[in-house]
Structures are given as C-alpha cells and as structure tokens.
Design a protein around this motif. Structure first.
Motif, PDB file in Angstrom:
ATOM      1  N   LEU A  27     121.297 120.358 -10.392  1.00  0.00           N
ATOM      2  CA  LEU A  27     121.009 119.760 -11.700  1.00  0.00           C
ATOM      3  C   LEU A  27     120.776 118.256 -11.586  1.00  0.00           C
ATOM      4  CD1 LEU A  27     123.610 121.618 -13.959  1.00  0.00           C
ATOM      5  CD2 LEU A  27     121.131 121.969 -13.903  1.00  0.00           C
ATOM      6  N   LEU A  28     121.564 117.591 -10.766  1.00  0.00           N
ATOM      7  CA  LEU A  28     121.399 116.148 -10.596  1.00  0.00           C
ATOM      8  C   LEU A  28     120.056 115.816  -9.954  1.00  0.00           C
ATOM      9  CD1 LEU A  28     124.989 115.213  -9.355  1.00  0.00           C
ATOM     10  CD2 LEU A  28     123.974 114.648 -11.568  1.00  0.00           C
ATOM     11  N   ILE A  29     119.670 116.579  -8.960  1.00  0.00           N
ATOM     12  CA  ILE A  29     118.388 116.349  -8.286  1.00  0.00           C
ATOM     13  C   ILE A  29     117.229 116.608  -9.241  1.00  0.00           C
ATOM     14  CG2 ILE A  29     116.876 117.132  -6.414  1.00  0.00           C
ATOM     15  CD1 ILE A  29     119.446 117.879  -4.889  1.00  0.00           C
ATOM     16  N   THR A  30     117.387 117.620 -10.103  1.00  0.00           N
ATOM     17  CA  THR A  30     116.307 118.033 -10.994  1.00  0.00           C
ATOM     18  C   THR A  30     116.122 117.099 -12.181  1.00  0.00           C
ATOM     19  OG1 THR A  30     116.712 120.354 -10.401  1.00  0.00           O
ATOM     20  CG2 THR A  30     115.411 119.935 -12.402  1.00  0.00           C
ATOM     21  N   PHE A  31     117.238 116.674 -12.780  1.00  0.00           N
ATOM     22  CA  PHE A  31     117.151 115.959 -14.054  1.00  0.00           C
ATOM     23  C   PHE A  31     117.460 114.466 -13.982  1.00  0.00           C
ATOM     24  CE2 PHE A  31     118.067 120.396 -15.240  1.00  0.00           C
ATOM     25  CZ  PHE A  31     116.957 120.637 -16.053  1.00  0.00           C
ATOM     26  N   GLU A  32     117.995 113.990 -12.871  1.00  0.00           N
ATOM     27  CA  GLU A  32     118.310 112.571 -12.751  1.00  0.00           C
ATOM     28  C   GLU A  32     117.304 111.889 -11.828  1.00  0.00           C
ATOM     29  OE1 GLU A  32     120.455 110.695 -14.310  1.00  0.00           O
ATOM     30  OE2 GLU A  32     121.379 112.330 -15.453  1.00  0.00           O
ATOM     31  N   ASP A  33     116.525 110.992 -12.388  1.00  0.00           N
ATOM     32  CA  ASP A  33     115.533 110.272 -11.592  1.00  0.00           C
ATOM     33  C   ASP A  33     116.236 109.402 -10.548  1.00  0.00           C
ATOM     34  OD1 ASP A  33     113.547 111.374 -13.148  1.00  0.00           O
ATOM     35  OD2 ASP A  33     113.481 109.674 -14.548  1.00  0.00           O
ATOM     36  N   ASN A  34     115.650 109.319  -9.401  1.00  0.00           N
ATOM     37  CA  ASN A  34     116.129 108.458  -8.309  1.00  0.00           C
ATOM     38  C   ASN A  34     117.490 108.862  -7.762  1.00  0.00           C
ATOM     39  OD1 ASN A  34     113.806 106.791  -8.611  1.00  0.00           O
ATOM     40  ND2 ASN A  34     114.831 105.731 -10.317  1.00  0.00           N
ATOM     41  N   PHE A  35     117.947 110.079  -8.100  1.00  0.00           N
ATOM     42  CA  PHE A  35     119.215 110.536  -7.526  1.00  0.00           C
ATOM     43  C   PHE A  35     118.959 111.014  -6.106  1.00  0.00           C
ATOM     44  CE2 PHE A  35     122.459 113.619  -6.433  1.00  0.00           C
ATOM     45  CZ  PHE A  35     123.619 112.974  -6.828  1.00  0.00           C
ATOM     46  N   SER A  36     119.717 110.457  -5.163  1.00  0.00           N
ATOM     47  CA  SER A  36     119.540 110.801  -3.762  1.00  0.00           C
ATOM     48  C   SER A  36     120.548 111.860  -3.337  1.00  0.00           C
ATOM     49  CB  SER A  36     119.702 109.559  -2.878  1.00  0.00           C
ATOM     50  OG  SER A  36     119.722 109.918  -1.519  1.00  0.00           O
ATOM     51  N   ILE A  37     120.052 112.891  -2.659  1.00  0.00           N
ATOM     52  CA  ILE A  37     120.928 113.949  -2.173  1.00  0.00           C
ATOM     53  C   ILE A  37     121.700 113.525  -0.925  1.00  0.00           C
ATOM     54  CG2 ILE A  37     119.233 115.027  -0.627  1.00  0.00           C
ATOM     55  CD1 ILE A  37     120.288 117.737  -1.514  1.00  0.00           C
ATOM     56  N   ALA A  38     121.263 112.432  -0.307  1.00  0.00           N
ATOM     57  CA  ALA A  38     121.826 112.023   0.981  1.00  0.00           C
ATOM     58  C   ALA A  38     123.314 111.682   0.877  1.00  0.00           C
ATOM     59  CB  ALA A  38     121.048 110.836   1.538  1.00  0.00           C
ATOM     60  N   GLU A  39     123.707 110.856  -0.101  1.00  0.00           N
ATOM     61  CA  GLU A  39     125.112 110.436  -0.186  1.00  0.00           C
ATOM     62  C   GLU A  39     126.049 111.606  -0.464  1.00  0.00           C
ATOM     63  OE1 GLU A  39     128.096 107.522  -2.727  1.00  0.00           O
ATOM     64  OE2 GLU A  39     125.963 107.040  -2.671  1.00  0.00           O
ATOM     65  N   PRO A  40     125.762 112.489  -1.440  1.00  0.00           N
ATOM     66  CA  PRO A  40     126.677 113.615  -1.664  1.00  0.00           C
ATOM     67  C   PRO A  40     126.866 114.491  -0.431  1.00  0.00           C
ATOM     68  CG  PRO A  40     125.184 113.397  -3.511  1.00  0.00           C
ATOM     69  CD  PRO A  40     124.700 112.444  -2.458  1.00  0.00           C
ATOM     70  N   LEU A  41     125.792 114.819   0.278  1.00  0.00           N
ATOM     71  CA  LEU A  41     125.912 115.667   1.457  1.00  0.00           C
ATOM     72  C   LEU A  41     126.650 114.938   2.581  1.00  0.00           C
ATOM     73  CD1 LEU A  41     122.474 117.509   1.586  1.00  0.00           C
ATOM     74  CD2 LEU A  41     124.668 118.317   0.682  1.00  0.00           C
TER      75      LEU A  41
END
Length: 322
Positions: A27-41
């Motif tokens: 949901l964060l990747i889909t709906f939040e602009d400029n959200f990076s998946i790198a830090e959470p992973l």
C-alpha cells in the motif's frame, strides 16, 4: 502433541505478521509518492532478522529473573485500560497537557522536554504500577523493578548488554542519519566525555524505562501468559509498540530523520509504524523473554537512541551545541 500445537500457533503468528507487513508495504509503495522500499527491507533484514539472531546468540546462556508468571483474574481488562490510557494520551492528552501550561513541544526547551518526560512516566509507568498494586496486588518487584540485584544471573546477561549495545552504536554511527555530527567530528573529545553519559542517563529514563516497562514488563510478559506463547506475545507487542507511535507521527511529524517526514499522511504514519518501528521491537522482545531483566533492557533501548538524539538532548539541556 501439545508442543506441536504450540509451534503451529507460533508459526501462524509469524505468517500473519509477515502478511500484514507486506500488505502494508504494498500500500505504501502504491499510494505514497517517493516512498522507497529500500529502507523498510533493509531494516527488516538487518534489524528484524540480524539483530534478533544476535539477541538469541547473546542470551543463549542467560538466566532469567523470576517474575510473577501466573494469570490473574480480570487482568486482561486492566491491561486494556492501561493501553487505552496510553492511546488517549498520545492522541489528545499530550497536546492538552501542554496547552494547559502554554508549552510547545516543538520548541524543545528544557521545560517542555521535562514536562514530556513527567507525562510519560505518569502514563506509561505510574498508572500501570498503581493498577497492578491496588487492583491486582502485584508489587513493583514482581513486575521487574529489581535494580539492586546482582550476582550470577546478572553476569549471564553481560554478553547481551555489551554485545547489543556495541552493535547498536556501530549501526547508528555508520548508518543512522542522526549520527552525522559524530561522523563529521563536530564534537570534541571533552564534549563527548561529558555529554554521552548525561544523554544516556536521560534516555534510560525517557525512552528506556518508559517504553520498556510498559511494552515489555507489562504487555509482553502478561500477554505471553494468556496467549501461552512468548513468540506470539513478542509479535503482538511489537505491532502495538510500532502503532502507538502513529498518532505522534501523524499529528506532529518526524522531521527529516525518517521516511515519515514532517507532515505524513495517515497511511504513511501507520504504515511507517508497522514496516519500520514494529520491526525494531523484535530483538528487544527476545532479550526480555530470555532475561526478564528490566535494567538490562532499559540500557539497551537507551543505546538504540543515543547517537540520533545526542545533539537534541545537549541543546535543550543547554550544555553545548555542535
């Protein structure tokens, strides 16, 4: 058969958490602009998995303190009341109390920070202690307040104290954005010699005692009794630990030190609390499960926040600025 059912129950809790985690991440990747998946992973792998495995290794010979471990009638009701007090305070109480005394937490003055500390001690520590003493007849000692106990049990906890503290400080120094003043050499040796013990003492009370007493000593210990599973309790309390930060992130922001930013949406505040903050609770929950040592977990938690919060603490205490 009983052990098999217990293992299956724990695995269900793990898979349920992972399903929630990756659903929220999607949901964060889909709906939040400029959200990076790198830090959470990165946080999930390094802290969620790596630090948890380190916590297990460092506590393999730990002898846990003997705390009260029997179910008490009506306890769940009082646990929910304690949690409700925390949520009400975080959503509305914090701003209300500050308005009564014309304080602005954003100013980060000694007065405002001391007020916040006293409020947290009352809500997270004093109220649960009073409930357990007056309503459930458990003394503070039965809940972990054994700061004067030393001996072979404490010695068995030393690897966890020194090992996890060293790992956390190294991690923050090389990776954390809040440690930039340290990496750039903006503090002198004298400033660090004076300031680090003071900051550590403040954090032991402000985040260590406040958060670890409530989330580990109260919630994790007592929920593990009713869930009949330490792993399920760790996962549930880690989620709660993350989510109670969401009101503060949404209402007051997190500046530039996190992905949540200064003015996060409700989705980003809740999502960040799950995919980042809840993950950081796992290794603390493991250490608590295997030691039942409140002072130990208080110091380790304080070390987690030491470098990122050092500059802020020095400034509002009026000692020096970088």
């Amino acid at each position: 058969m009983k052990d098999r059912n217990k293992t299956l129950g724990q695995m269900k809790a793990v898979w349920a958490y992972l399903a929630l985690y990756f659903s929220v991440l999607f949901l964060l990747i889909t709906f939040e602009d400029n959200f990076s998946i790198a830090e959470p992973l990165f946080i999930l792998i390094l802290i969620g998995v790596g630090f948890s495995l380190a916590a297990i290794a460092l506590t393999r010979k730990a002898l846990p303190f003997d705390l009260h471990s029997k179910a008490i009638n009506t306890e769940i009701t009082w646990l929910l009341i304690s949690l409700a007090c925390v949520l009400i305070y975080l959503i509305a109480g914090f701003e209300y109390v500050n308005s009564l005394f014309a304080l602005n937490a954003a100013d980060q003055t000694f007065l405002s920070e001391t007020s916040t500390l006293l409020q947290k001690l009352f809500i997270f520590v004093a109220i649960p202690l009073l409930i357990y003493k007056l309503k459930l007849n458990l003394s503070p000692g039965a809940l972990g307040f054994r700061f004067n106990q030393f001996g072979s049990t404490w010695k068995s906890h030393m690897p966890a104290l020194f090992g996890m503290t060293a790992m956390l400080l190294v991690f923050q120094f090389f990776v954390g954005s809040g440690a930039e003043p340290f990496r750039s050499g903006q503090y002198s040796f004298y400033q660090l010699l004076i300031g680090l013990p003071i900051a550590m003492f403040w954090l032991c009370i402000e985040v260590g005692l406040v958060e670890e007493f409530f989330f580990r000593t109260i919630l994790q210990t007592r929920l593990a009794i009713y869930l009949k599973s330490e792993i399920s309790a760790i996962i549930l309390v880690s989620l709660i630990f993350g989510l109670v930060h969401a009101p503060g992130l949404y209402l007051r922001g997190a500046g530039t030190i996190t992905l949540a930013g200064a003015n996060p949406s409700l989705l980003l505040a809740v999502g960040y609390s799950i995919v980042i903050l809840s993950v950081t609770g796992f290794f603390l929950g493991i250490i608590w499960m295997r030691t039942r040592n409140l002072p130990l977990i208080v110091m380790i938690h304080a070390a987690t926040d030491l470098l990122p919060n050092f500059s802020e603490i020095m400034e509002f205490l009026g000692l020096f600025q970088h």
